[in-house]
Design an enzyme around this catalytic site. Structure first.
Site, PDB file in Angstrom:
ATOM      1  N   LYS A  15       0.833  -1.213   0.000  1.00 35.79           N
ATOM      2  CA  LYS A  15       0.000   0.000   0.000  1.00 35.79           C
ATOM      3  C   LYS A  15       0.865   1.259   0.000  1.00 35.79           C
ATOM      4  CE  LYS A  15      -2.256  -0.875   3.871  1.00 35.79           C
ATOM      5  NZ  LYS A  15      -1.734  -2.192   4.264  1.00 35.79           N
ATOM      6  N   ARG A  90      -9.460   1.664   8.232  1.00 36.16           N
ATOM      7  CA  ARG A  90      -9.172   0.258   8.525  1.00 36.16           C
ATOM      8  C   ARG A  90     -10.364  -0.440   9.166  1.00 36.16           C
ATOM      9  NH1 ARG A  90      -3.261   0.843   8.563  1.00 36.16           N
ATOM     10  NH2 ARG A  90      -2.180  -1.061   9.086  1.00 36.16           N
ATOM     11  N   ARG A 129      11.380  -6.417   5.361  1.00 39.64           N
ATOM     12  CA  ARG A 129      11.181  -5.035   4.913  1.00 39.64           C
ATOM     13  C   ARG A 129      12.134  -4.070   5.620  1.00 39.64           C
ATOM     14  NH1 ARG A 129       5.252  -2.398   4.886  1.00 39.64           N
ATOM     15  NH2 ARG A 129       5.328  -2.476   7.158  1.00 39.64           N
ATOM     16  N   ARG A 162      11.238  -1.868  11.166  1.00 42.78           N
ATOM     17  CA  ARG A 162      10.206  -1.419  12.105  1.00 42.78           C
ATOM     18  C   ARG A 162      10.025  -2.474  13.188  1.00 42.78           C
ATOM     19  NH1 ARG A 162       5.110   0.208   8.353  1.00 42.78           N
ATOM     20  NH2 ARG A 162       4.043  -0.746  10.115  1.00 42.78           N
ATOM     21  N   ARG A 173      -0.604  -8.679  13.314  1.00 39.59           N
ATOM     22  CA  ARG A 173      -1.165  -7.643  12.434  1.00 39.59           C
ATOM     23  C   ARG A 173      -1.995  -8.275  11.317  1.00 39.59           C
ATOM     24  NH1 ARG A 173       3.996  -4.843  10.641  1.00 39.59           N
ATOM     25  NH2 ARG A 173       2.658  -3.551   9.331  1.00 39.59           N
TER      26      ARG A 173
END
Ligand code: AMP
Length: 218
Positions: A15, A90, A129, A162, A173
């Protein structure tokens, strides 16, 4: 009238990457709720302190806090050309709050893009990531490495993992996405606003599908 595009999809679907590129191509504001929360965490604001626990547990920050933050951001940005909303809404309650906010700007959600990626691929993407310290540009250790290891290609700032990209939090998540966010797909489908794109393609492939769809509606 301004165009407002909502980008949906599970964590790790791409996204942020797509929203950023799209906002540059279409000259539209880019509003990422996750990036805004991370800025608040870094600056240690009251809002940041409030959100910290939820984010580190991989849970959603309560709607009233999130809605107020996004609304504030919409008023600060130049939205004459519309905006791309990434990571917000969300929940269906956030989607309804967004409609009310956009009415104040004489707008509404024009398209909700759902980037589809299967769960097993999300875990690999998120745990590898790398995120840029300065502006949140996104890389991947294996699939999209930076030109200089540890440095952002765009602004040269440090890349970091992160905290919520550690495996246990990633799994949480994804669970939260299935429990709380997936119903949004139906919300936008019922309103005839949903466009689904195959997120397993390359970054360029997803972008090409998005641009083709958006230009077909002009
Ligand atoms: P993201 O960068 O979109 O993956 O968001 C990181 C974290 O910020 C999420 O796991 C949530 O804790 C929080 N967050 C971001 N956007 C929202 C939202 N729209 N509603 C509630 N929490 C959010």
């Amino acid at each position: 009238m301004s165009t407002f595009i909502v980008i949906l999809g599970p964590p790790g679907a791409g996204k942020g990457t797509q929203a950023r590129k799209l906002s540059e191509k279409l000259q539209m504001a880019h509003i990422s709720s996750g990036d805004l929360f991370r800025e608040h965490l870094r600056s240690e604001t009251e809002l940041g302190k409030l959100a910290e626990g939820y984010i580190s547990r991989g849970e959603l920050v309560p709607d009233d806090v999130t809605n107020a933050m996004v609304r504030d951001q919409l008023t600060r940005n130049d939205t004459d050309n519309g905006a791309i909303l990434d990571g917000f809404p969300r929940t269906p309650a956030q989607a309804e709050a967004l409609e009310k906010m956009l009415a104040e700007f004489n707008g509404h959600v024009n398209v909700a893009v759902n980037i589809k990626v299967p769960d097993d691929e999300l875990i690999e993407r998120l745990t590898g990531r790398l995120t840029c310290q300065e502006q949140g540009h996104i890389f991947h250790k294996k699939y999209n490495p930076p030109k200089v290891p540890g440095k952002c290609d765009f602004d040269g700032s440090e890349l970091y993992q992160r905290d919520d990209d550690k495996e246990e939090t990633v799994k949480k998540r994804i669970r939260v996405y299935h429990e709380q966010t997936r119903s949004l797909i139906q919300y936008y489908q019922e309103r005839g606003l949903l466009f689904e794109v195959d997120g397993k393609q390359t970054i360029e492939g997803v972008m090409a599908d998005l641009l083709e769809y958006l230009s077909s509606g002009e």
